[in-house]
Design an enzyme around this catalytic site. Sequence first.
Site, PDB file in Angstrom:
ATOM      1  N   GLY A  25       0.852  -1.337  -0.182  1.00 43.13           N
ATOM      2  CA  GLY A  25       0.062   0.142  -0.098  1.00 43.13           C
ATOM      3  C   GLY A  25       0.850   1.165   0.172  1.00 43.13           C
TER       4      GLY A  25
ATOM      5  N   GLU B   4       4.064   4.042   6.121  1.00 47.38           N
ATOM      6  CA  GLU B   4       2.750   3.322   6.111  1.00 47.38           C
ATOM      7  C   GLU B   4       1.713   4.021   5.433  1.00 47.38           C
ATOM      8  OE1 GLU B   4       1.358   0.528   6.599  1.00 47.38           O
ATOM      9  OE2 GLU B   4       1.593  -0.295   8.839  1.00 47.38           O
TER      10      GLU B   4
ATOM     11  N   ASP C 116      -4.104   1.274  10.848  1.00 44.89           N
ATOM     12  CA  ASP C 116      -5.884   0.856  11.454  1.00 44.89           C
ATOM     13  C   ASP C 116      -5.876   0.469  12.729  1.00 44.89           C
ATOM     14  OD1 ASP C 116      -8.696   0.156  11.068  1.00 44.89           O
ATOM     15  OD2 ASP C 116      -8.318  -1.402   9.789  1.00 44.89           O
TER      16      ASP C 116
ATOM     17  N   PHE D 121     -13.835   2.422   5.106  1.00 43.35           N
ATOM     18  CA  PHE D 121     -13.072   1.854   4.300  1.00 43.35           C
ATOM     19  C   PHE D 121     -12.478   2.646   2.972  1.00 43.35           C
ATOM     20  CE2 PHE D 121     -11.466  -0.861   0.720  1.00 43.35           C
ATOM     21  CZ  PHE D 121     -10.611  -1.802   1.375  1.00 43.35           C
TER      22      PHE D 121
ATOM     23  N   ASP E 157      -6.055  -0.567  -1.711  1.00 43.38           N
ATOM     24  CA  ASP E 157      -6.807  -1.161  -2.610  1.00 43.38           C
ATOM     25  C   ASP E 157      -7.821  -1.791  -1.987  1.00 43.38           C
ATOM     26  OD1 ASP E 157      -5.354  -3.072  -0.766  1.00 43.38           O
ATOM     27  OD2 ASP E 157      -6.226  -4.602  -2.242  1.00 43.38           O
TER      28      ASP E 157
HETATM   29  P1  IMP Z   1      -3.646  -2.653  10.686  1.00 45.01           P
HETATM   30  O1  IMP Z   1      -2.391  -3.709  10.873  1.00 45.01           O
HETATM   31  O2  IMP Z   1      -4.947  -3.094  11.212  1.00 45.01           O
HETATM   32  O3  IMP Z   1      -3.015  -1.232  11.177  1.00 45.01           O
HETATM   33  O4  IMP Z   1      -3.832  -2.693   9.045  1.00 45.01           O
HETATM   34  C1  IMP Z   1      -3.072  -1.981   8.316  1.00 45.01           C
HETATM   35  C2  IMP Z   1      -3.366  -2.603   6.841  1.00 45.01           C
HETATM   36  O5  IMP Z   1      -4.670  -2.749   6.646  1.00 45.01           O
HETATM   37  C3  IMP Z   1      -2.823  -1.504   5.926  1.00 45.01           C
HETATM   38  O6  IMP Z   1      -1.508  -1.295   5.444  1.00 45.01           O
HETATM   39  C4  IMP Z   1      -3.835  -1.733   4.690  1.00 45.01           C
HETATM   40  O7  IMP Z   1      -3.191  -2.724   4.063  1.00 45.01           O
HETATM   41  C5  IMP Z   1      -5.218  -2.438   5.367  1.00 45.01           C
HETATM   42  N1  IMP Z   1      -6.130  -1.452   5.662  1.00 45.01           N
HETATM   43  C6  IMP Z   1      -6.556  -1.181   6.764  1.00 45.01           C
HETATM   44  N2  IMP Z   1      -7.830  -0.231   6.492  1.00 45.01           N
HETATM   45  C7  IMP Z   1      -7.864  -0.061   5.140  1.00 45.01           C
HETATM   46  C8  IMP Z   1      -8.661   0.502   4.387  1.00 45.01           C
HETATM   47  O8  IMP Z   1      -9.420   1.563   4.681  1.00 45.01           O
HETATM   48  N3  IMP Z   1      -8.450   0.371   3.039  1.00 45.01           N
HETATM   49  C9  IMP Z   1      -7.601  -0.351   2.287  1.00 45.01           C
HETATM   50  N4  IMP Z   1      -6.825  -1.068   3.164  1.00 45.01           N
HETATM   51  C10 IMP Z   1      -6.783  -0.778   4.519  1.00 45.01           C
END
Ligand code: IMP
Length: 178
Positions: free
Chosen positions: A48, A102, A106, A155, A162
């Site tokens: 991403g 990053e 999330d 989202f 993506d």
């Molecule tokens: P985390 O580990 O929960 O912080 O999520 C991080 C990863 O989840 C990011 O690097 C993205 O690849 C994916 N992600 C989280 N939220 C979104 C979103 O709203 N759209 C697309 N990808 C997301």
Amino acid sequence: MHEIEILDRRFSVYLTEEEIQGRITALAEKINDDLKGRDVLFFGILNGAFLFAADLFRQTTLNAQISFIKLASYDGTTSSGKIKELIGWNEDITGKTVVVLEDIVDTGSTLERIIGELTLRKAVEVRICTLLFKPEAYLKDIPIDYIGFEIPNSFVVGYGLDYDGYGRNLNAIYKLIK
Ligand code: IMP
């Protein structure tokens, strides 16, 4: 183009290309000021963050290097099922100031995994820079040094992010229409 369709979903524009690029310039200026004189290694997190990392990196004026790593999920044999393995890691980070780039933070679990690895490998200092941050979804207490935009817990796609592999080539960021 205010609304777009990707696969079975509709999205509306949330951050324009100008807003994104303006914010990246401001982040780069801050990082240039804060890290002047240090030996800096940027780590872009694939997939991403590839556009964000490229656009930010070319606005840095530091004595800096860049590399990319990826967290790949595969089905493991532990009770939790999924194991995340870091791939593409072959840098010596001893003595370096590392800046993790990053696309979005999330829940923070990706970040936690990467920070754990950096600590083991003895970076002098680690800073976190994310283009997008969802404060309502964040479950960790790792401080984030540089944030492009705080966004609601919905989202988003575009500019590297993506939906099922699509939408990464959009220059703006779009939000899912419920
Ligand atoms: P985390 O580990 O929960 O912080 O999520 C991080 C990863 O989840 C990011 O690097 C993205 O690849 C994916 N992600 C989280 N939220 C979104 C979103 O709203 N759209 C697309 N990808 C997301």
